[in-house]
Design a protein around this motif. Structure first.
Motif, short mmCIF file in Angstrom:
data_model
loop_
_atom_site.label_atom_id
_atom_site.label_comp_id
_atom_site.label_asym_id
_atom_site.label_seq_id
_atom_site.Cartn_x
_atom_site.Cartn_y
_atom_site.Cartn_z
N MET A 49 0.80 -1.22 0.00
CA MET A 49 0.00 0.00 0.00
C MET A 49 0.84 1.28 0.00
N SER A 50 1.93 1.30 0.74
CA SER A 50 2.65 2.57 0.89
C SER A 50 3.95 2.66 0.08
N MET A 51 4.33 1.60 -0.62
CA MET A 51 5.60 1.65 -1.34
C MET A 51 5.62 2.75 -2.39
N ALA A 52 4.49 2.95 -3.09
CA ALA A 52 4.43 4.03 -4.07
C ALA A 52 4.66 5.38 -3.38
N LEU A 53 4.16 5.50 -2.15
CA LEU A 53 4.32 6.76 -1.44
C LEU A 53 5.76 6.99 -0.99
N TRP A 54 6.49 5.92 -0.69
CA TRP A 54 7.90 6.10 -0.37
C TRP A 54 8.66 6.52 -1.62
N GLY A 55 8.24 6.02 -2.79
CA GLY A 55 8.81 6.51 -4.04
C GLY A 55 8.47 7.98 -4.25
#
Length: 441
Positions: A49-55
């Motif tokens: 869920m949050s990997m895109a947000l870390w990118g």
């Protein structure tokens, strides 16, 4: 309004459509992927869920570098490529790690676009139209969110157990169209003059949105600013920039502590907890997207009329009321429709307030010489908190009662109201160079 500048602003704002689509399309794939790879809540929150947000955090923190070195336009082109690669890679992923990698790639595009697109538009627009033109980015962003919700609903069951792959892969179509169109926009006049020293080209671009007399005046203002920068290198973290740094941090901080990404990312799951069946929760998610779009249009209309500060007042009061009522609805076990009404009120409050204002405000308050890095600071703050909330959202939604989560968000919005009242300046109708003189002491 000059038609060419409107067209360029719309093309650039399509990166906002991809931003909205990319960040929210995961909500439809959330539960199918969780069932497919049988991951823990923490793993699912971090890697799925949050990997895109870390990118997005990385893209926002470092996006100012290519914007300054290679230009706003070149950066916007590469953003399209990142979206395209991410969409196809995520759709064909064979395990959660490969999936996370390509979601991270898409996040880089989102983070960089939240810097490059508002910055580019603010630098080609006239002061009287700057708010609405930059806010087109937010309009397309929420349009992308709506289309993602509709797309997820329509594709549910389309590919059987692999319908989530279609949900994610369809983004490749608008990503390819955007990448082609962005080649046709001119470079930023302020970048051309401040970073390349090309006065003739800067003047030509300025004349696209203003009369020759106005263009000359704007060119002189930029040249004066350039003359000041020639005295030596500048660092965005210098003490004299403390005011815009604080303003950018606070507006970004409160944007995410409203809980907006929590609601958008986990919409189907929240609505299931509210009492809707799975299919109904996906359909009700579309209503979230529709309300977001309608009230963003209202914000777009008002931002150069009422001003940024007035919209933040309206949004803050709406936040406090709606979040408090959602909290009460879960605590008192009110009906699903009762909860949905106030969730939609929350979305409307965000759309007309923070949603319409944040990208405009951050793109205005930093001087030309450090705008790219100031944007990185403000947008980076926004995405760090967005990533943290999404990371822990999967845990929060199962570990805490929903009423507690929404009550916490309501408390932070009381603090946002105080920020608007005591610290936030009005920026409508003021040239970027005049704003610099007001905010930099």
């Amino acid at each position: 309004m000059n038609k060419k500048i409107l067209y360029y602003s719309i093309v650039v704002a399509v990166s906002g459509f991809l931003f909205g689509f990319d960040t929210v399309v995961i909500s439809g794939a959330n539960l199918p992927i969780k069932e497919l790879w049988q991951t823990s809540d923490f793993f699912h929150g971090l890697f799925i869920m949050s990997m895109a947000l870390w990118g997005t955090v990385v893209g926002a923190l470092f996006g100012g570098i290519p914007c300054d070195k290679y230009g706003r336009k070149v950066t916007l082109i590469w953003i399209g490529v990142l979206y395209l690669v991410s969409a196809l890679g995520s759709a064909f992923a064979t395990d959660p790690y490969m999936f996370s990698f390509f979601r991270f790639i898409g996040g880089l595009g989102v983070g960089a676009s939240s810097i490059a697109a508002p910055m580019y538009t603010s630098e080609i627009a006239t002061p009287k139209d700057r708010g609405k033109l930059v806010a087109l980015y937010q309009f397309f962003l929420v349009f992308g969110i709506l289309v993602a919700f509709i797309s997820n609903y329509l594709l549910k069951g389309f590919g059987g157990a692999n319908d989530w792959r279609w949900m994610l892969g369809v983004e490749a179509i608008p990503a390819a169209i955007y990448t082609i169109l962005i080649f046709g926009v001119p470079k930023s006049p302020r970048w051309m003059l401040l970073h390349k020293g090309d006065e003739a080209e800067a003047f030509r671009i300025l004349k696209l949105s203003a009369t020759e007399e106005e263009a000359k005046r704007m060119l002189e203002e930029i040249k004066e600013d350039r003359a000041d920068t020639s005295k030596g290198a500048d660092n965005v973290f210098s003490k004299k920039y403390s005011t815009p740094l604080l303003l950018a941090f606070l507006i970004a901080f409160f944007n995410q502590l409203s809980g907006i990404n929590f609601v958008l990312y986990y919409a189907p799951e929240i609505l299931e907890k509210a009492g809707f069946a799975t299919a109904d929760s996906l359909l009700s998610s579309i209503s979230i997207g529709l309300v977001n779009l309608v009230f963003t249009m209202a914000g777009l209309y008002l931002i150069d009329r009422a001003g940024r500060r007035q919209l933040m007042y309206i949004g803050s009061v709406g936040y406090i009321i709606s979040l408090a009522m959602v909290s009460y609805a879960f605590l008192a076990d009110q009906s699903a429709n009762f909860k949905l009404v106030f969730i939609l009120t929350f979305i409307a409050s965000h759309a007309i307030g923070q949603g319409a204002v944040i990208w405009v405000f951050i793109s205005e308050i930093f001087p030309n010489r450090v705008r790219a890095y100031g944007q990185s600071w403000g947008c980076g703050t926004h995405w760090v908190f967005a990533a943290l909330i999404t990371l822990f959202g999967s845990v929060l939604i199962n570990a805490l009662e929903p009423w507690i989560v929404f009550a916490i968000f309501a408390g932070f919005m009381i603090l946002q109201l105080a920020f608007v009242r005591f610290l936030m300046p009005e920026t409508k109708g003021i040239s970027l160079e005049d704003l610099e003189r007001q905010l930099i002491k």
